[in-house]
Design a protein around this motif. Structure first.
Motif, PDB file in Angstrom:
ATOM      1  N   ALA A   1      13.033   7.235  -3.591  1.00 31.11           N
ATOM      2  CA  ALA A   1      14.036   7.249  -2.529  1.00 31.11           C
ATOM      3  C   ALA A   1      13.388   7.238  -1.150  1.00 31.11           C
ATOM      4  CB  ALA A   1      14.924   8.488  -2.688  1.00 31.11           C
ATOM      5  N   VAL A   2      12.368   8.059  -0.966  1.00 33.02           N
ATOM      6  CA  VAL A   2      11.740   8.169   0.351  1.00 33.02           C
ATOM      7  C   VAL A   2      11.022   6.880   0.734  1.00 33.02           C
ATOM      8  CG1 VAL A   2       9.960   9.374   1.671  1.00 33.02           C
ATOM      9  CG2 VAL A   2      11.552  10.671   0.249  1.00 33.02           C
ATOM     10  N   THR A   3      10.265   6.306  -0.201  1.00 28.92           N
ATOM     11  CA  THR A   3       9.527   5.089   0.135  1.00 28.92           C
ATOM     12  C   THR A   3      10.472   3.944   0.470  1.00 28.92           C
ATOM     13  OG1 THR A   3       9.357   4.586  -2.237  1.00 28.92           O
ATOM     14  CG2 THR A   3       7.467   5.668  -1.202  1.00 28.92           C
ATOM     15  N   ASN A   4      11.567   3.827  -0.257  1.00 32.56           N
ATOM     16  CA  ASN A   4      12.523   2.747   0.049  1.00 32.56           C
ATOM     17  C   ASN A   4      13.185   2.970   1.404  1.00 32.56           C
ATOM     18  OD1 ASN A   4      12.125   1.222  -2.277  1.00 32.56           O
ATOM     19  ND2 ASN A   4      13.641   2.364  -3.450  1.00 32.56           N
ATOM     20  N   LEU A   5      13.544   4.225   1.696  1.00 38.80           N
ATOM     21  CA  LEU A   5      14.168   4.524   2.983  1.00 38.80           C
ATOM     22  C   LEU A   5      13.188   4.274   4.130  1.00 38.80           C
ATOM     23  CD1 LEU A   5      16.486   5.655   4.677  1.00 38.80           C
ATOM     24  CD2 LEU A   5      15.598   7.957   4.226  1.00 38.80           C
TER      25      LEU A   5
ATOM     26  N   ALA B   1       0.806  -1.214   0.000  1.00 35.51           N
ATOM     27  CA  ALA B   1       0.000   0.000   0.000  1.00 35.51           C
ATOM     28  C   ALA B   1       0.841   1.266   0.000  1.00 35.51           C
ATOM     29  CB  ALA B   1      -0.938  -0.003   1.215  1.00 35.51           C
ATOM     30  N   PHE B   2       1.993   1.243   0.642  1.00 39.83           N
ATOM     31  CA  PHE B   2       2.817   2.450   0.723  1.00 39.83           C
ATOM     32  C   PHE B   2       3.903   2.474  -0.341  1.00 39.83           C
ATOM     33  CE2 PHE B   2       6.510   4.748   2.529  1.00 39.83           C
ATOM     34  CZ  PHE B   2       5.955   6.027   2.569  1.00 39.83           C
ATOM     35  N   SER B   3       4.848   1.553  -0.251  1.00 41.07           N
ATOM     36  CA  SER B   3       5.995   1.598  -1.170  1.00 41.07           C
ATOM     37  C   SER B   3       5.594   1.253  -2.604  1.00 41.07           C
ATOM     38  CB  SER B   3       7.079   0.634  -0.685  1.00 41.07           C
ATOM     39  OG  SER B   3       7.570   1.021   0.578  1.00 41.07           O
ATOM     40  N   GLY B   4       4.939   0.108  -2.797  1.00 35.94           N
ATOM     41  CA  GLY B   4       4.604  -0.324  -4.153  1.00 35.94           C
ATOM     42  C   GLY B   4       3.686   0.634  -4.868  1.00 35.94           C
ATOM     43  N   GLN B   5       2.576   0.989  -4.241  1.00 35.26           N
ATOM     44  CA  GLN B   5       1.627   1.879  -4.894  1.00 35.26           C
ATOM     45  C   GLN B   5       2.161   3.306  -4.995  1.00 35.26           C
ATOM     46  OE1 GLN B   5      -0.968   2.622  -7.272  1.00 35.26           O
ATOM     47  NE2 GLN B   5      -1.328   0.625  -6.313  1.00 35.26           N
ATOM     48  N   GLY B   6       2.930   3.724  -3.984  1.00 36.73           N
ATOM     49  CA  GLY B   6       3.505   5.064  -4.042  1.00 36.73           C
ATOM     50  C   GLY B   6       4.465   5.217  -5.205  1.00 36.73           C
ATOM     51  N   ILE B   7       5.345   4.233  -5.402  1.00 35.82           N
ATOM     52  CA  ILE B   7       6.306   4.284  -6.505  1.00 35.82           C
ATOM     53  C   ILE B   7       5.590   4.243  -7.844  1.00 35.82           C
ATOM     54  CG2 ILE B   7       8.184   3.031  -7.629  1.00 35.82           C
ATOM     55  CD1 ILE B   7       9.077   2.143  -4.803  1.00 35.82           C
ATOM     56  N   GLN B   8       4.639   3.321  -7.984  1.00 34.26           N
ATOM     57  CA  GLN B   8       3.935   3.194  -9.260  1.00 34.26           C
ATOM     58  C   GLN B   8       3.150   4.458  -9.594  1.00 34.26           C
ATOM     59  OE1 GLN B   8       2.163  -0.607 -10.120  1.00 34.26           O
ATOM     60  NE2 GLN B   8       0.346   0.331 -10.985  1.00 34.26           N
ATOM     61  N   THR B   9       2.462   5.014  -8.616  1.00 38.19           N
ATOM     62  CA  THR B   9       1.680   6.234  -8.856  1.00 38.19           C
ATOM     63  C   THR B   9       2.598   7.420  -9.144  1.00 38.19           C
ATOM     64  OG1 THR B   9      -0.059   5.417  -7.390  1.00 38.19           O
ATOM     65  CG2 THR B   9      -0.070   7.759  -7.888  1.00 38.19           C
ATOM     66  N   GLY B  10       3.721   7.489  -8.441  1.00 33.63           N
ATOM     67  CA  GLY B  10       4.646   8.591  -8.676  1.00 33.63           C
ATOM     68  C   GLY B  10       5.170   8.615 -10.098  1.00 33.63           C
ATOM     69  N   PHE B  11       5.532   7.462 -10.642  1.00 31.36           N
ATOM     70  CA  PHE B  11       6.045   7.431 -12.008  1.00 31.36           C
ATOM     71  C   PHE B  11       4.914   7.558 -13.034  1.00 31.36           C
ATOM     72  CE2 PHE B  11       9.860   5.939  -9.901  1.00 31.36           C
ATOM     73  CZ  PHE B  11      10.855   6.544 -10.645  1.00 31.36           C
ATOM     74  N   ASP B  12       3.730   7.070 -12.716  1.00 29.80           N
ATOM     75  CA  ASP B  12       2.586   7.317 -13.599  1.00 29.80           C
ATOM     76  C   ASP B  12       2.308   8.818 -13.701  1.00 29.80           C
ATOM     77  OD1 ASP B  12       2.230   4.672 -14.157  1.00 29.80           O
ATOM     78  OD2 ASP B  12       0.521   4.382 -12.813  1.00 29.80           O
ATOM     79  N   ARG B  13       2.437   9.489 -12.591  1.00 31.27           N
ATOM     80  CA  ARG B  13       2.238  10.949 -12.592  1.00 31.27           C
ATOM     81  C   ARG B  13       3.335  11.645 -13.400  1.00 31.27           C
ATOM     82  NH1 ARG B  13       4.260  14.382  -8.280  1.00 31.27           N
ATOM     83  NH2 ARG B  13       3.487  16.501  -8.562  1.00 31.27           N
ATOM     84  N   ARG B  14       4.561  11.191 -13.255  1.00 29.13           N
ATOM     85  CA  ARG B  14       5.670  11.826 -13.978  1.00 29.13           C
ATOM     86  C   ARG B  14       5.499  11.703 -15.486  1.00 29.13           C
ATOM     87  NH1 ARG B  14      11.972   9.729 -13.957  1.00 29.13           N
ATOM     88  NH2 ARG B  14      12.705  11.118 -15.595  1.00 29.13           N
ATOM     89  N   TYR B  15       5.069  10.533 -15.962  1.00 25.99           N
ATOM     90  CA  TYR B  15       4.954  10.295 -17.403  1.00 25.99           C
ATOM     91  C   TYR B  15       3.604  10.713 -17.980  1.00 25.99           C
ATOM     92  CZ  TYR B  15       9.255   7.624 -16.785  1.00 25.99           C
ATOM     93  OH  TYR B  15      10.533   7.246 -16.488  1.00 25.99           O
ATOM     94  N   GLY B  16       2.772  11.343 -17.170  1.00 26.04           N
ATOM     95  CA  GLY B  16       1.506  11.848 -17.675  1.00 26.04           C
ATOM     96  C   GLY B  16       0.388  10.837 -17.731  1.00 26.04           C
TER      97      GLY B  16
END
Length: 262
Positions: free
Chosen positions: A185-189, A88-103
């Motif tokens: 970086a933040v989610t992994n840390l 819920a935190f790391s996996g979805q956060g990373i995926q959503t973050g890069f989805d947001r970056r690429y539009g």
């Protein structure tokens, strides 16, 4: 004399699929994307299973094993907590973050799926992946000697859902407010810190008294405590559930207020 003009054929109207079908398709895509990605698979499945084996076969938890129980009885609740953190935190956060970056988020929010359908699809995907994690952890735990009370298994489900709500809100808040690289970086840390000393795999009482009360107020510490109480005593106490509810409400309120789609 010329023939009368033939009327133009009207192209068939293409209506969007029902909302439930759109959400189901999106959630299936989100879940499969998470499970097929090598890095995500490592985070979601392999590391939790490795942690379960390590905690069961070593003496790291010996001081926290109640009389009459075994290491695996204490290890499984902590590993299930780690699964929620990973998913819920790391996996979805990373995926959503890069989805947001690429539009991708901005594009999907303008389709018939809509913003509400997109978020719902993510939530359903998280639950689907969590179900897979629970089955795998439970199967490995059973192979290592775990024999939980069936009532405790049932009680653990709403506890996990409350924890997933809190961590999903935090993951979306992070993914929607900072750059994708910073989210990674933040989610992994945070994953490493909370897994080690955040009350996830090890009870907070193993920490110095000056830190244990603080860990109990973290969502990881509250979920870890609630899960261990569920499986070791039959039901969680009220305090960790209240802590999780406060974190969930605050995280989602902040995500609704500050989440940026592009």
């Amino acid at each position: 004399m010329t023939a009368p003009a033939q009327p133009r054929a009207t192209p068939p109207r293409s209506d969007p699929a029902p909302l439930a079908r759109r959400v189901a398709a999106q959630s299936r895509y989100e879940a499969l994307t998470m499970l097929r990605n090598g890095e995500q698979l490592l985070l979601l499945v392999i590391l939790p299973l490795m942690a379960l084996v390590a905690l069961t076969l070593t003496d790291l938890l010996d001081a926290d094993v109640p009389p009459g129980l075994t290491r695996v009885d204490v290890a499984v609740p902590g590993v299930l907590t780690l699964c929620v953190l990973s998913n819920a935190f790391s996996g979805q956060g990373i995926q959503t973050g890069f989805d947001r970056r690429y539009g991708v988020l901005r594009f999907l929010s303008t389709t018939p799926l809509g913003r509400g359908g997109l978020i719902t699809g993510k939530l359903v995907a998280i639950l689907a992946v969590l179900a897979v994690q629970y089955v795998l952890v439970g199967a490995l735990g059973a192979a290592l000697g775990w024999r939980p009370d069936p009532v405790a298994v049932l009680v653990s489900v709403p506890v996990l859902l409350l924890g997933a709500a809190a961590f999903t809100g935090l993951g979306l808040l992070l993914a929607g407010t900072v750059r994708a690289e910073a989210t990674l970086a933040v989610t992994n840390l945070v994953w490493v810190v909370l897994a080690a000393v955040g009350g996830t795999l090890f009870p907070s009482r193993t920490l110095p008294p000056a830190l244990s009360w603080l860990v109990d107020l973290l969502p990881s510490g509250a979920l870890g405590t609630a899960m261990r109480e569920t499986f070791l005593t039959g039901a969680p106490t009220l305090l960790p559930l209240l802590v999780l509810a406060v974190w969930a409400a605050a995280a989602w309120a902040a995500a609704v207020r500050w989440f940026r789609w592009s």
